[in-house]
Scaffold this active site. Structure first.
Site, short mmCIF file in Angstrom:
data_model
loop_
_atom_site.label_atom_id
_atom_site.label_comp_id
_atom_site.label_asym_id
_atom_site.label_seq_id
_atom_site.Cartn_x
_atom_site.Cartn_y
_atom_site.Cartn_z
N HIS A 51 0.84 -1.21 0.00
CA HIS A 51 0.00 0.00 0.00
C HIS A 51 0.87 1.26 0.00
CE1 HIS A 51 -2.95 -2.82 2.31
NE2 HIS A 51 -2.83 -3.15 1.04
N ASP A 107 -3.53 -3.28 -4.61
CA ASP A 107 -2.46 -4.25 -4.35
C ASP A 107 -1.65 -4.50 -5.62
OD1 ASP A 107 -3.00 -4.63 -1.68
OD2 ASP A 107 -4.21 -6.43 -1.97
N HIS A 121 -0.54 -11.45 -4.56
CA HIS A 121 0.86 -11.07 -4.36
C HIS A 121 1.83 -12.14 -4.87
CE1 HIS A 121 -0.54 -7.65 -2.22
NE2 HIS A 121 -1.13 -8.38 -1.29
N HIS A 150 -9.48 -2.45 -4.01
CA HIS A 150 -8.32 -2.88 -3.22
C HIS A 150 -7.46 -3.87 -3.99
CE1 HIS A 150 -5.97 -2.90 0.41
NE2 HIS A 150 -5.69 -4.14 0.07
ZN LIG Z 1 -3.72 -4.85 0.20
#
Ligand SMILES: [Zn+2]
Length: 285
Positions: free
Chosen positions: A75, A242, A265, A238
């Protein structure tokens, strides 16, 4: 032109996974320094953004140096990139996780904008793929990167992002278009982390989400969100946040077209891995 921060910007708070307190200061840095993470306990081992592939971790973006790791950088990196910061030292003290604050990038982004930037008088660098690059993984995960064809768009990021969740309240949603500072400020930065109530016992049993709360996380039960959304489709925003944070781990801001679906991720890290293993496939513009 390249920018650094005008003054020192400080944050502190708990890491969402570790629940350990850390203090973070964003300090000005010289032209071409890039974004550098440092920890007070390991001053001789900086983590230079773009020089390391994030670890294969699912719930946060984690960077490793020889003696230390830093978790949940995404973030803050998204905020630095979208605020236009090219050069900065991020000094961390205490814990080894960036504080979650309100679960979004808004506190980082607004503080950087409030502090202001210094124009360093040297041309800004962007990174663009020379030709299309694509990554696929089981489960519909996809990232497709493409260069810009029009020089006048140089520096722009166009994104076609699709998030799919097999959940009654989420389903499949897309965000498409130019990701500029205005869109980031209004539609992406305010989006908090989200999670599913039924997964919480599993996460906690693995020492994850130890400081997650209804203040920093949009939480869904089997049917719906149990706290209020801050913006429409906050969870989709969101996912884009990310993704922008993970894309921001290239050594320079990315410019080009991105099509991405169902990313996380552990998958996004392949972009930086590709850059580091195939630098000839990328061009600094
Ligand atoms: Zn996040």
């Amino acid at each position: 032109m390249q920018n650094t921060v005008q003054e020192i910007i400080s944050f502190s708070g708990l890491g969402v996974h570790s629940a350990v307190f850390a203090q973070v200061s964003i300090l000005p840095a010289a032209v071409d320094a890039g974004i550098i993470f440092m920890h007070k306990n390991f001053l001789t081992e900086p983590i230079v953004v773009g020089a390391v592939v994030p670890l294969d971790a699912m719930h946060a973006t984690v960077l490793r140096q020889k003696s230390w790791t830093l978790s949940t950088v995404e973030h803050l990196v998204a905020a630095l990139r979208m605020a236009g910061v090219d050069n900065a030292v991020v000094m961390v003290e205490g814990g080894y996780e960036i504080p979650i604050l309100d679960g979004s990038a808004a506190p980082f982004f607004h503080a950087i904008c409030r502090a202001g930037l210094v124009n360093q008088g040297m041309r800004k660098k962007f990174l663009m793929p020379r030709q299309a690059i694509s990554f696929d993984e089981r489960g519909g995960k996809k990232i497709y990167l493409k260069p810009l064809e029009d020089d006048t768009l140089s520096g722009s990021l166009f994104c076609d992002y699709e998030a799919v969740f097999n959940h009654y309240a989420l389903g499949s949603k897309k965000m498409t278009g130019l990701i500029d500072q205005q869109l980031f400020k209004q539609k992406i930065a305010p989006a908090r982390t989200f999670g599913f109530l039924e997964q919480l016992p599993f996460l906690r049993s693995h020492q994850l989400a130890m400081a997650s709360s209804l203040g920093n996380t949009l939480v869904f039960n089997a049917d719906e969100a149990i706290n209020d959304h801050r913006i429409v489709d906050e969870w989709l925003s969101h996912k884009v946040l990310d993704f922008i944070g993970d894309l921001g781990l290239l050594p320079h801001p990315f410019t080009g077209y991105v099509e991405a679906a169902q990313t996380g991720h552990a998958f996004n890290r392949r972009i930086v891995e590709h850059y580091l293993t195939h630098p000839e496939s990328w061009i600094v513009v």
